[in-house]
Design a protein around this motif. Sequence first.
Motif, PDB file in Angstrom:
ATOM      1  N   ARG A  27       3.849  -8.068   3.773  1.00  0.00           N
ATOM      2  CA  ARG A  27       2.992  -6.913   3.535  1.00  0.00           C
ATOM      3  C   ARG A  27       3.141  -5.919   4.682  1.00  0.00           C
ATOM      4  NH1 ARG A  27      -2.676  -9.728   3.442  1.00  0.00           N
ATOM      5  NH2 ARG A  27      -1.729 -10.426   5.406  1.00  0.00           N
ATOM      6  N   VAL A  28       2.787  -4.694   4.406  1.00  0.00           N
ATOM      7  CA  VAL A  28       2.839  -3.670   5.452  1.00  0.00           C
ATOM      8  C   VAL A  28       1.951  -4.072   6.619  1.00  0.00           C
ATOM      9  CG1 VAL A  28       2.274  -1.279   6.029  1.00  0.00           C
ATOM     10  CG2 VAL A  28       3.425  -1.791   3.872  1.00  0.00           C
ATOM     11  N   GLY A  29       0.793  -4.652   6.301  1.00  0.00           N
ATOM     12  CA  GLY A  29      -0.120  -5.092   7.350  1.00  0.00           C
ATOM     13  C   GLY A  29       0.486  -6.148   8.253  1.00  0.00           C
ATOM     14  N   ASP A  30       1.318  -7.013   7.690  1.00  0.00           N
ATOM     15  CA  ASP A  30       1.984  -8.043   8.493  1.00  0.00           C
ATOM     16  C   ASP A  30       2.952  -7.412   9.488  1.00  0.00           C
ATOM     17  OD1 ASP A  30       0.734 -10.063   6.972  1.00  0.00           O
ATOM     18  OD2 ASP A  30       2.333  -9.999   5.477  1.00  0.00           O
ATOM     19  N   VAL A  34       2.947   2.803  10.233  1.00  0.00           N
ATOM     20  CA  VAL A  34       4.069   2.310   9.431  1.00  0.00           C
ATOM     21  C   VAL A  34       4.298   3.244   8.250  1.00  0.00           C
ATOM     22  CG1 VAL A  34       4.941   0.421   8.008  1.00  0.00           C
ATOM     23  CG2 VAL A  34       3.648  -0.092  10.096  1.00  0.00           C
ATOM     24  N   HIS A  35       3.205   3.644   7.601  1.00  0.00           N
ATOM     25  CA  HIS A  35       3.328   4.508   6.423  1.00  0.00           C
ATOM     26  C   HIS A  35       3.769   5.930   6.774  1.00  0.00           C
ATOM     27  CE1 HIS A  35       2.193   1.901   3.202  1.00  0.00           C
ATOM     28  NE2 HIS A  35       1.086   1.518   3.798  1.00  0.00           N
ATOM     29  N   THR A  65       6.062   3.639   1.123  1.00  0.00           N
ATOM     30  CA  THR A  65       5.621   2.466   0.372  1.00  0.00           C
ATOM     31  C   THR A  65       6.183   1.190   0.979  1.00  0.00           C
ATOM     32  OG1 THR A  65       7.528   2.471  -1.125  1.00  0.00           O
ATOM     33  CG2 THR A  65       5.613   3.827  -1.763  1.00  0.00           C
ATOM     34  N   LYS A  66       5.591   0.072   0.629  1.00  0.00           N
ATOM     35  CA  LYS A  66       6.114  -1.223   1.071  1.00  0.00           C
ATOM     36  C   LYS A  66       7.523  -1.429   0.533  1.00  0.00           C
ATOM     37  CE  LYS A  66       5.210  -5.245  -0.861  1.00  0.00           C
ATOM     38  NZ  LYS A  66       4.599  -6.534  -1.280  1.00  0.00           N
ATOM     39  N   ASP A  67       7.747  -1.039  -0.699  1.00  0.00           N
ATOM     40  CA  ASP A  67       9.056  -1.194  -1.323  1.00  0.00           C
ATOM     41  C   ASP A  67      10.118  -0.462  -0.506  1.00  0.00           C
ATOM     42  OD1 ASP A  67      10.563  -2.205  -3.602  1.00  0.00           O
ATOM     43  OD2 ASP A  67      10.818  -0.107  -4.170  1.00  0.00           O
ATOM     44  N   GLU A  68       9.813   0.748  -0.102  1.00  0.00           N
ATOM     45  CA  GLU A  68      10.755   1.538   0.694  1.00  0.00           C
ATOM     46  C   GLU A  68      11.002   0.878   2.039  1.00  0.00           C
ATOM     47  OE1 GLU A  68      10.931   5.837   3.010  1.00  0.00           O
ATOM     48  OE2 GLU A  68       9.508   5.582   1.352  1.00  0.00           O
ATOM     49  N   LEU A  69       9.955   0.371   2.667  1.00  0.00           N
ATOM     50  CA  LEU A  69      10.081  -0.291   3.971  1.00  0.00           C
ATOM     51  C   LEU A  69      10.966  -1.526   3.890  1.00  0.00           C
ATOM     52  CD1 LEU A  69       9.319  -1.001   6.905  1.00  0.00           C
ATOM     53  CD2 LEU A  69       7.232  -2.072   5.999  1.00  0.00           C
ATOM     54  N   LEU A  70      10.705  -2.389   2.919  1.00  0.00           N
ATOM     55  CA  LEU A  70      11.445  -3.640   2.833  1.00  0.00           C
ATOM     56  C   LEU A  70      12.905  -3.412   2.457  1.00  0.00           C
ATOM     57  CD1 LEU A  70       8.820  -6.032   1.206  1.00  0.00           C
ATOM     58  CD2 LEU A  70       9.219  -5.482   3.618  1.00  0.00           C
TER      59      LEU A  70
END
Length: 202
Positions: A39-42, A54-55, A60-65
């Motif tokens: 998760r983004v929080g992790d 982070v954002h 989005t999380k998808d973009e980050l990962l």
Amino acid sequence: MVQSVEESQGHKPAVEKRRIQILEAACAVMGKQGIAATRVGDVAKHLGISTGLVHYHFDTKDELLAAAFRHAAEKELAALRILVETGGTPRELLDVVINNFYPASGFSSWRLWIEGWAVALQSESFRQTVMELDEAWVEVLAEALTDGVASGDFSCVNPRDSAWRLACLIEGLAIQQVAHGGVINDVETRRLVADAVEAEIG
């Protein structure tokens, strides 16, 4: 407010440094928890920053990962290209490429690659990322085979076709080894790949 904090650093290099730190943190978390459970929080907690920061860099999380997956794989590709450029006989260089085709420990374990392929079925950004990375790895392998053909050491008719066959064999065996409970072990996997390499290069 998050944006002003980043912009107050005054220089693009500082912003890019933070972005890379976030990517490295995401890689570390993914390596421990897997892609789906990250998760983004992790990632924020791993760095000791806010999720808002982070954002700021990744919507989005998808973009980050997807970006983290690309970041780690491209580092491995860059390291492989440096090894290849050190020189050697065509067979020595091909062996280097084949040996490095097996993901290193950590983020690029087979388990995470397999999970990445699965995530790509649902995520467009991941699909594009994984497709480009797969093609990049195959291209390095194809170049090694092409150089061997040019020197007269190898006799494969179509180096790119040979590269794809070898890549798919390695990946398919990895799925059997990792996802199917060790149906085949590492020694058997490498033996089968070595036999396939010999058949491809003549």
